[in-house]
Design an enzyme around this catalytic site. Sequence first.
Site, PDB file in Angstrom:
ATOM      1  N   GLY A 162      -6.614  17.472   0.738  1.00  0.00           N
ATOM      2  CA  GLY A 162      -6.176  16.780  -0.357  1.00  0.00           C
ATOM      3  C   GLY A 162      -7.153  16.717  -1.639  1.00  0.00           C
ATOM      4  O   GLY A 162      -7.068  15.681  -2.224  1.00  0.00           O
TER       5      GLY A 162
ATOM      6  N   LYS B  37     -13.508  -4.116  -1.564  1.00  0.00           N
ATOM      7  CA  LYS B  37     -13.919  -4.983  -2.481  1.00  0.00           C
ATOM      8  C   LYS B  37     -14.895  -5.869  -2.249  1.00  0.00           C
ATOM      9  O   LYS B  37     -14.453  -6.883  -1.141  1.00  0.00           O
ATOM     10  CB  LYS B  37     -12.416  -5.245  -3.146  1.00  0.00           C
TER      11      LYS B  37
ATOM     12  N   GLU C 184      -0.334  -3.822 -12.091  1.00  0.00           N
ATOM     13  CA  GLU C 184      -0.791  -2.399 -12.839  1.00  0.00           C
ATOM     14  C   GLU C 184      -0.249  -2.187 -14.083  1.00  0.00           C
ATOM     15  O   GLU C 184       1.272  -2.137 -13.962  1.00  0.00           O
ATOM     16  CB  GLU C 184      -0.758  -1.301 -11.982  1.00  0.00           C
TER      17      GLU C 184
ATOM     18  N   ASP D  25       3.512   1.502  -0.377  1.00  0.00           N
ATOM     19  CA  ASP D  25       2.117   1.890  -1.074  1.00  0.00           C
ATOM     20  C   ASP D  25       0.854   0.665  -1.297  1.00  0.00           C
ATOM     21  O   ASP D  25      -0.162   0.862  -0.956  1.00  0.00           O
ATOM     22  CB  ASP D  25       2.398   2.229  -2.503  1.00  0.00           C
TER      23      ASP D  25
ATOM     24  N   HIS E  42      -2.509  -3.141   1.026  1.00  0.00           N
ATOM     25  CA  HIS E  42      -3.672  -4.316   0.261  1.00  0.00           C
ATOM     26  C   HIS E  42      -2.927  -5.715   0.261  1.00  0.00           C
ATOM     27  O   HIS E  42      -3.804  -6.543   0.358  1.00  0.00           O
ATOM     28  CB  HIS E  42      -3.495  -3.759  -1.073  1.00  0.00           C
TER      29      HIS E  42
ATOM     30  N   LYS F 165       4.308  -1.979 -10.833  1.00  0.00           N
ATOM     31  CA  LYS F 165       3.588  -0.876 -11.678  1.00  0.00           C
ATOM     32  C   LYS F 165       4.432  -1.362 -13.133  1.00  0.00           C
ATOM     33  O   LYS F 165       5.398  -1.795 -13.307  1.00  0.00           O
ATOM     34  CB  LYS F 165       4.158   0.430 -11.426  1.00  0.00           C
TER      35      LYS F 165
HETATM   36  C1  BG6 Z   1      -3.822   2.598  -4.225  1.00  0.00           C
HETATM   37  C2  BG6 Z   1      -2.266   2.900  -4.549  1.00  0.00           C
HETATM   38  O1  BG6 Z   1      -4.048   2.357  -2.647  1.00  0.00           O
HETATM   39  O2  BG6 Z   1      -4.307   1.575  -4.846  1.00  0.00           O
HETATM   40  C3  BG6 Z   1      -2.240   3.114  -5.963  1.00  0.00           C
HETATM   41  O3  BG6 Z   1      -1.688   4.068  -3.805  1.00  0.00           O
HETATM   42  C4  BG6 Z   1      -2.978   2.090  -6.639  1.00  0.00           C
HETATM   43  O4  BG6 Z   1      -0.726   3.046  -6.303  1.00  0.00           O
HETATM   44  C5  BG6 Z   1      -4.499   2.050  -6.252  1.00  0.00           C
HETATM   45  O5  BG6 Z   1      -3.013   2.408  -8.193  1.00  0.00           O
HETATM   46  C6  BG6 Z   1      -5.207   0.663  -6.929  1.00  0.00           C
HETATM   47  O6  BG6 Z   1      -6.435   0.672  -6.420  1.00  0.00           O
HETATM   48  P1  BG6 Z   1      -7.481  -0.220  -7.225  1.00  0.00           P
HETATM   49  O7  BG6 Z   1      -8.647  -0.244  -6.603  1.00  0.00           O
HETATM   50  O8  BG6 Z   1      -7.676   0.550  -8.684  1.00  0.00           O
HETATM   51  O9  BG6 Z   1      -6.711  -1.655  -7.556  1.00  0.00           O
END
Ligand code: BG6
Length: 482
Positions: free
Chosen positions: A10, A185, A219, A238, A243, A329
């Site tokens: 990918g 992180k 986001e 997702d 997360h 989002k």
């Molecule tokens: C990813 C998701 O795991 O994390 C995305 O698939 C998201 O949808 C991204 O935008 C955000 O990551 P970070 O590190 O920019 O907060």
Amino acid sequence: MTPFIMIIFGATGDLAQNKLIPALFSLYKENLLPEEFFIIGFSRRDFQNEEFRNYFEKEREDPKWKGFSKHLSYQSGSFEDEKPYIELSENLKKIDTEMGACITRFFYLATPPDHYRTILDKLVETKLSEGCGYPSKDFGKGNWTRMIIEKPFGKDLETARNLDKRLAQIFEEEQIFRVDHYLGKETVQNMLAFRFANGIFEPVWNRNYIDHVQITWAEKEGIGRRGKFFEGVGMLRDVAQNHIMQLLATVAMEQPKSFTKEDLREARAKVIKSIRCAEKGAVVKGQYEGYKKEQDVPNNSETETFVGMKLFVDTERFKGVPFYIRAGKKMPEDLVEISVVFIQTCHILFKEFGCPEIGNVITFRIQPNEGIKLRFIAKKPGAKLGLESVDMKFNYNETFGTRGLEAYQRILLDIFSGDQMLFNRSDELESSWKLITNILNNWEKEKEKIEVYKEGSWGPKESQELIEKDGKKWLESRKGGE
Ligand code: BG6
């Protein structure tokens, strides 16, 4: 550091373009990669090596890109065909011969999750999963080959279990790296330091003092060109399944017995197992107004781009303390933040002087403007007694002059050194999938309505109601982490 070959499946996708290759490039610039390394992109696009090297437009402007990109090559082909795997295998053998040794191989699955099974099967059929085929005393059963799997790990509990079963048939557990980059992180790791290295917070970190916890994952962007991926996934899978669960686990876990891979994973797994949905209707499903018009999204899509949840953690420490989550989002700003809101005690002595609505809050700013904020009540200057909430702040960048390693840099370094501490163990995933699969099944059973929300808002009004009906409010963040 020993040489390595990383094969990215990918490699022309969003993840490779926005996170993986930039992180590898940064490590290269910081001299954190070995002298000899090979990155092979594997994707369907009909690219030659040079086209692949030029694909990374932002990085390509950097004068150091030329040196780095010499390490990049490309294998084009469909994931279902055997031919590209055979070509890849030949290529790997050639590298081993040139190097005069069996080079560590990292297979990185950065495709949408529906390709994982096919790729794994093909790796077995073409014997690529077996490494270079001759045993090494140092690494045991060909363990120098590592398998890295991105989230979402499956689509639900059943597919996650099946994927895990398949992986276990092929690899040893030490070879399997289940990625959730939020664990990499700095700010998430710092929460552990904050909680367990400072004696003053732990005594109040429980249901006797904590009123509730809020987690905001926002986001500004929509799904961009990731329509195809996102349609089959949605916000719950997702972001919430991985997360959010890991953020919650870091706030709520018990102190691990030691700071080792085993004990830290054990503490995370235990707390994730105790998470449950507060009550029926405690999950809000939202979609931003323009979502159906996005590229590769059907105009009758029911995929959620927002999820609001009220959860409980059934441990002695947190029993009865609500955790309010909102993840979406097209929100007003980019923000990932966790606020631990303490029980208000101001009114005991000061009721008649007017107590501020919120007393003590500890906020972990995961990003941007990484830091920690402690809110407390102070007396306003003046002859009369008046009270106000004020903030004491710590900002990473101001204090240390750096924001630290980017999450994918950390994750990659740990893959190279074989350290699995910041990777999911399968029971962590199993527990979070149980919770998320229940929610998904309920949505289907109840034909849950999707609430449309305005782009640039904090999601559907139902998300506000979820918290407000408990007599609490979302702490609106102030722009720029002020
Ligand atoms: C990813 C998701 O795991 O994390 C995305 O698939 C998201 O949808 C991204 O935008 C955000 O990551 P970070 O590190 O920019 O907060």
